[in-house]
Design a protein around this motif. Structure first.
Motif, PDB file in Angstrom:
ATOM      1  N   ALA A   1      33.891  45.664  36.837  1.00 42.44           N
ATOM      2  CA  ALA A   1      34.757  45.261  35.738  1.00 42.44           C
ATOM      3  C   ALA A   1      34.319  43.882  35.280  1.00 42.44           C
ATOM      4  O   ALA A   1      33.767  43.115  36.047  1.00 42.44           O
ATOM      5  CB  ALA A   1      36.212  45.223  36.197  1.00 42.44           C
TER       6      ALA A   1
ATOM      7  N   ALA B   1      33.054  41.561  38.280  1.00 41.78           N
ATOM      8  CA  ALA B   1      33.990  41.719  39.384  1.00 41.78           C
ATOM      9  C   ALA B   1      33.861  43.159  39.862  1.00 41.78           C
ATOM     10  O   ALA B   1      33.535  44.049  39.068  1.00 41.78           O
ATOM     11  CB  ALA B   1      35.414  41.431  38.922  1.00 41.78           C
ATOM     12  N   PHE B   2      34.100  43.384  41.125  1.00 43.27           N
ATOM     13  CA  PHE B   2      33.826  44.704  41.678  1.00 43.27           C
ATOM     14  C   PHE B   2      34.983  45.257  42.492  1.00 43.27           C
ATOM     15  O   PHE B   2      35.680  44.517  43.179  1.00 43.27           O
ATOM     16  CB  PHE B   2      32.594  44.653  42.580  1.00 43.27           C
ATOM     17  N   LEU B   3      35.143  46.579  42.391  1.00 40.40           N
ATOM     18  CA  LEU B   3      35.975  47.319  43.329  1.00 40.40           C
ATOM     19  C   LEU B   3      35.007  48.074  44.225  1.00 40.40           C
ATOM     20  O   LEU B   3      34.260  48.926  43.745  1.00 40.40           O
ATOM     21  CB  LEU B   3      36.895  48.312  42.600  1.00 40.40           C
ATOM     22  N   VAL B   4      35.005  47.761  45.491  1.00 38.00           N
ATOM     23  CA  VAL B   4      33.995  48.285  46.408  1.00 38.00           C
ATOM     24  C   VAL B   4      34.639  49.180  47.442  1.00 38.00           C
ATOM     25  O   VAL B   4      35.495  48.734  48.212  1.00 38.00           O
ATOM     26  CB  VAL B   4      33.302  47.122  47.149  1.00 38.00           C
ATOM     27  N   CYS B   5      34.224  50.445  47.476  1.00 48.71           N
ATOM     28  CA  CYS B   5      34.736  51.347  48.505  1.00 48.71           C
ATOM     29  C   CYS B   5      33.923  51.143  49.782  1.00 48.71           C
ATOM     30  O   CYS B   5      32.718  51.372  49.802  1.00 48.71           O
ATOM     31  CB  CYS B   5      34.658  52.803  48.066  1.00 48.71           C
TER      32      CYS B   5
ATOM     33  N   LEU C   1      41.482  42.394  38.962  1.00 49.76           N
ATOM     34  CA  LEU C   1      41.107  43.349  39.985  1.00 49.76           C
ATOM     35  C   LEU C   1      42.306  44.201  40.365  1.00 49.76           C
ATOM     36  O   LEU C   1      42.194  45.414  40.511  1.00 49.76           O
ATOM     37  CB  LEU C   1      40.587  42.627  41.234  1.00 49.76           C
TER      38      LEU C   1
ATOM     39  N   GLU D   1      35.220  40.283  44.512  1.00 48.35           N
ATOM     40  CA  GLU D   1      35.091  41.637  45.035  1.00 48.35           C
ATOM     41  C   GLU D   1      36.383  42.067  45.703  1.00 48.35           C
ATOM     42  O   GLU D   1      36.940  41.329  46.490  1.00 48.35           O
ATOM     43  CB  GLU D   1      33.951  41.685  46.080  1.00 48.35           C
ATOM     44  N   ALA D   2      36.814  43.265  45.380  1.00 51.10           N
ATOM     45  CA  ALA D   2      37.946  43.850  46.098  1.00 51.10           C
ATOM     46  C   ALA D   2      37.393  44.939  47.006  1.00 51.10           C
ATOM     47  O   ALA D   2      36.815  45.916  46.525  1.00 51.10           O
ATOM     48  CB  ALA D   2      38.969  44.426  45.132  1.00 51.10           C
ATOM     49  N   MET D   3      37.547  44.751  48.298  1.00 49.98           N
ATOM     50  CA  MET D   3      37.075  45.746  49.244  1.00 49.98           C
ATOM     51  C   MET D   3      38.236  46.691  49.543  1.00 49.98           C
ATOM     52  O   MET D   3      39.365  46.227  49.744  1.00 49.98           O
ATOM     53  CB  MET D   3      36.627  45.085  50.553  1.00 49.98           C
ATOM     54  N   GLY D   4      37.943  47.989  49.571  1.00 50.55           N
ATOM     55  CA  GLY D   4      39.029  48.924  49.843  1.00 50.55           C
ATOM     56  C   GLY D   4      38.539  50.354  49.859  1.00 50.55           C
ATOM     57  O   GLY D   4      37.378  50.622  50.150  1.00 50.55           O
TER      58      GLY D   4
ATOM     59  N   PHE E   1      42.630  52.880  43.249  1.00 51.41           N
ATOM     60  CA  PHE E   1      41.850  52.226  44.296  1.00 51.41           C
ATOM     61  C   PHE E   1      42.803  51.432  45.179  1.00 51.41           C
ATOM     62  O   PHE E   1      43.702  50.755  44.691  1.00 51.41           O
ATOM     63  CB  PHE E   1      40.825  51.298  43.657  1.00 51.41           C
ATOM     64  N   LYS E   2      42.585  51.520  46.497  1.00 48.16           N
ATOM     65  CA  LYS E   2      43.482  50.845  47.440  1.00 48.16           C
ATOM     66  C   LYS E   2      42.807  49.598  47.997  1.00 48.16           C
ATOM     67  O   LYS E   2      41.909  49.688  48.829  1.00 48.16           O
ATOM     68  CB  LYS E   2      43.825  51.817  48.570  1.00 48.16           C
ATOM     69  N   ILE E   3      43.227  48.435  47.544  1.00 49.54           N
ATOM     70  CA  ILE E   3      42.602  47.185  47.979  1.00 49.54           C
ATOM     71  C   ILE E   3      43.051  46.812  49.389  1.00 49.54           C
ATOM     72  O   ILE E   3      44.236  46.788  49.677  1.00 49.54           O
ATOM     73  CB  ILE E   3      42.951  46.033  47.005  1.00 49.54           C
ATOM     74  N   GLU E   4      42.067  46.550  50.252  1.00 56.24           N
ATOM     75  CA  GLU E   4      42.400  46.112  51.607  1.00 56.24           C
ATOM     76  C   GLU E   4      42.171  44.617  51.782  1.00 56.24           C
ATOM     77  O   GLU E   4      42.805  43.974  52.590  1.00 56.24           O
ATOM     78  CB  GLU E   4      41.556  46.886  52.624  1.00 56.24           C
ATOM     79  N   LYS E   5      41.230  44.100  51.018  1.00 52.49           N
ATOM     80  CA  LYS E   5      40.871  42.695  51.171  1.00 52.49           C
ATOM     81  C   LYS E   5      40.155  42.235  49.918  1.00 52.49           C
ATOM     82  O   LYS E   5      39.432  43.020  49.306  1.00 52.49           O
ATOM     83  CB  LYS E   5      39.923  42.561  52.369  1.00 52.49           C
ATOM     84  N   THR E   6      40.367  40.995  49.526  1.00 53.84           N
ATOM     85  CA  THR E   6      39.640  40.507  48.358  1.00 53.84           C
ATOM     86  C   THR E   6      38.698  39.377  48.757  1.00 53.84           C
ATOM     87  O   THR E   6      38.989  38.602  49.664  1.00 53.84           O
ATOM     88  CB  THR E   6      40.598  39.986  47.274  1.00 53.84           C
ATOM     89  N   VAL E   7      37.575  39.342  48.080  1.00 59.20           N
ATOM     90  CA  VAL E   7      36.601  38.273  48.270  1.00 59.20           C
ATOM     91  C   VAL E   7      36.485  37.548  46.940  1.00 59.20           C
ATOM     92  O   VAL E   7      35.990  38.128  45.969  1.00 59.20           O
ATOM     93  CB  VAL E   7      35.222  38.844  48.672  1.00 59.20           C
ATOM     94  N   ILE E   8      36.999  36.329  46.886  1.00 56.99           N
ATOM     95  CA  ILE E   8      36.998  35.585  45.627  1.00 56.99           C
ATOM     96  C   ILE E   8      36.436  34.199  45.893  1.00 56.99           C
ATOM     97  O   ILE E   8      37.084  33.376  46.528  1.00 56.99           O
ATOM     98  CB  ILE E   8      38.414  35.519  45.023  1.00 56.99           C
TER      99      ILE E   8
ATOM    100  N   ALA F   1      42.950  46.635  37.617  1.00 53.40           N
ATOM    101  CA  ALA F   1      41.935  47.685  37.613  1.00 53.40           C
ATOM    102  C   ALA F   1      42.170  48.661  38.760  1.00 53.40           C
ATOM    103  O   ALA F   1      42.063  49.873  38.599  1.00 53.40           O
ATOM    104  CB  ALA F   1      40.542  47.067  37.713  1.00 53.40           C
TER     105      ALA F   1
END
Lengths: 161, 161
Positions: B120, B107-111, A129, B146-149, A138-145, A132
């Motif tokens: 991905a 896996a996801f990059l989520v805006c 992630l 999931e990566a939130m951002g 993309f700017k990651i603020e928080k991850t959910v794993i 990617a």
DNA sequence: CAATTGGATGTTATAACATATCAATTGGGG
DNA sequence: CCCCAATTGATATGTTATAACATCCAATTG
């Protein structure tokens, strides 16, 4: 090295020492560790599994610490904001942090049967992630794993899996 | 190599070809690609971002395809079960699968601003979670990664980030 | 061509999760 | 002492998801 928690341990000590660390953290950061907040964390630590906001509320309510949903959600907001607890998105439930004090991006093994949760640290690079995200801006603020599945104890208890 | 989707593409073609592949998959597996299911997937593909179940329901309802919540949830259950769509747990929302037909652990990059989602593939070993699970006897049934951002487009549009 | 049967739908109701709002209170700093 | 800001209390509501049960419809099969 991930720290995994599907094993026995000294629960009373783990609770009291974590509460003490939380208290110290609050003092150091001028945060208020009020009775509802403290008790909420204590419940999560004692249960040692993911609890829904309304499960918590029922307990708090029994103890005269508040009856309306915001009571639970405010306490949970505080605890998650301070890093004392985490939300398990896959269950809409909450769990005490197993690495209180360490700045970390948590990952979880979640037993969908008994709701026990083991917390592991993710790699600093956030794996694929992170790659990617870096590749696309993309700017990651928080991850959910979260890995949802069946824990060792429940696997054994299953009659005909 | 992860396939990342924050770029322009031929949307009409992507929709129709994905629908065709879904249809073929249903035929091959004796699944019924009914009007509600088909239309639901079509909407998700057209929106190209995560939609809540009730957002979908509103659209379906306008089109005379059903008014009650189970309509949307059943369609989503079917689509996620068949691998045509994924749930984004961090948003309680749903998105069309970007790799339809390939067996994958997404896996996801989520805006969180525009709800655009890039999908991905995760590594086959499932990274540290897989290691942790193997070490403890935990049986993974599903992973939530999931990566939130903030996506590149929204980063630029932000007045004073 | 019935009769059967199993998935898909329709419908109502409710469970479960979460937040908005506003008034009342409390506790520390000026 | 008073003010400010954070916390709490309380009511209401918004949002997401499922239970339960009736009905329909199309494919199988006798």
């Amino acid at each position: 090295m991930p720290t995994i928690g599907f094993h026995k341990h000294d629960h009373a000590t783990c609770i009291s020492s974590t509460l003490a660390r939380a208290e110290a953290h609050c003092t150091a950061h001028s945060l208020k560790f009020t009775p509802v907040r403290r008790r909420t964390l204590e419940i999560l630590l004692a249960e040692h599994r993911a609890l829904g906001a309304y499960d918590l509320l029922a307990i708090l309510s029994n103890e005269g610490l508040g009856t309306a949903p915001p009571v639970a959600y405010r306490a949970l907001d505080f605890l998650t904001g301070a890093g004392f607890a985490h939300k398990i998105e896959g269950l809409n439930a909450y769990i005490a942090c197993a690495h209180l004090g360490e700045d970390h991006a948590p990952a979880f093994l979640v037993c969908t049967r008994c709701k026990t949760v083991a917390e592991a640290d993710t790699a600093a690079d956030k794996g694929r992630l992170g790659q990617a995200a870096a590749a696309t801006g993309f700017k990651i603020e928080k991850t959910v794993i979260e890995a949802m599945g069946i824990c060792p104890a429940c696997v054994e208890d299953t009659p005909c899996a």
